[in-house]
Design a protein around this motif. Sequence first.
Motif, PDB file in Angstrom:
ATOM      1  N   ARG A  56      -0.650  69.990  17.156  1.00  0.00           N
ATOM      2  CA  ARG A  56       0.113  70.822  17.109  1.00  0.00           C
ATOM      3  C   ARG A  56      -0.504  72.040  16.422  1.00  0.00           C
ATOM      4  N   ARG A  98      -3.233  73.658  18.934  1.00  0.00           N
ATOM      5  CA  ARG A  98      -2.959  73.557  20.443  1.00  0.00           C
ATOM      6  C   ARG A  98      -3.432  74.697  21.274  1.00  0.00           C
ATOM      7  N   LEU A 149       3.843  69.433  24.221  1.00  0.00           N
ATOM      8  CA  LEU A 149       2.968  70.407  23.761  1.00  0.00           C
ATOM      9  C   LEU A 149       1.949  70.683  24.939  1.00  0.00           C
ATOM     10  N   LEU A 150       1.451  69.832  25.585  1.00  0.00           N
ATOM     11  CA  LEU A 150       0.381  70.049  26.535  1.00  0.00           C
ATOM     12  C   LEU A 150       1.096  69.715  27.981  1.00  0.00           C
TER      13      LEU A 150
END
Length: 184
Positions: A49, A52, A79-80
């Motif tokens: 986080r 990132r 997040l990805l």
Amino acid sequence: MSTTTLTPTALHRLVQDGRAPRLLDVRTPAEFRTAHIPGSTNVPLATLREHRADLLPHVGTDTVLVCRSGARAAQAANLLPGLRVLDGGVNAWELAGAPLTRGPERWDMERQVRLVAGSIVLVTGLAGVVVPGAHLVGTAVGAGLAFAALSNTCAMGMLLARLPYNRGPRPDIRQVIAELRTTA
């Protein structure tokens, strides 16, 4: 957003055929040291986080996110985007008979949450016999656990992850990026 998963059997087959994808294990450093899939890189969810933007250029689409059961890996997939999640996590990998690199045994996060939540409910339930209203603390913990299940997040787990027992040495983001470059 739906998450694409990869079964442990399919991943194991890729590894055996020499076509292993990059594996990012998003569990705490302590959990990773206890047992991890050989060749995986530890990038705890909190580190992911925080860094990132630094990690994105070094993570290709041929990457599989790994955690204990798949829940944290699914959060990491948000997040990805575009990355796959190991279905059932390290637990399912082990059940499939695939190899693990083992280190010193530690309690995983889910077990710690069960211990703390259960202890709070037990103590406040017993204390409620002599202290009016004490049982409401246990009720609040129960509400928190219900919310955790519905939202697929766990505030207690996030707090427990900050304890020294779970932190261990934090992965250095520069070393992680260097490792990702060499496994590309």
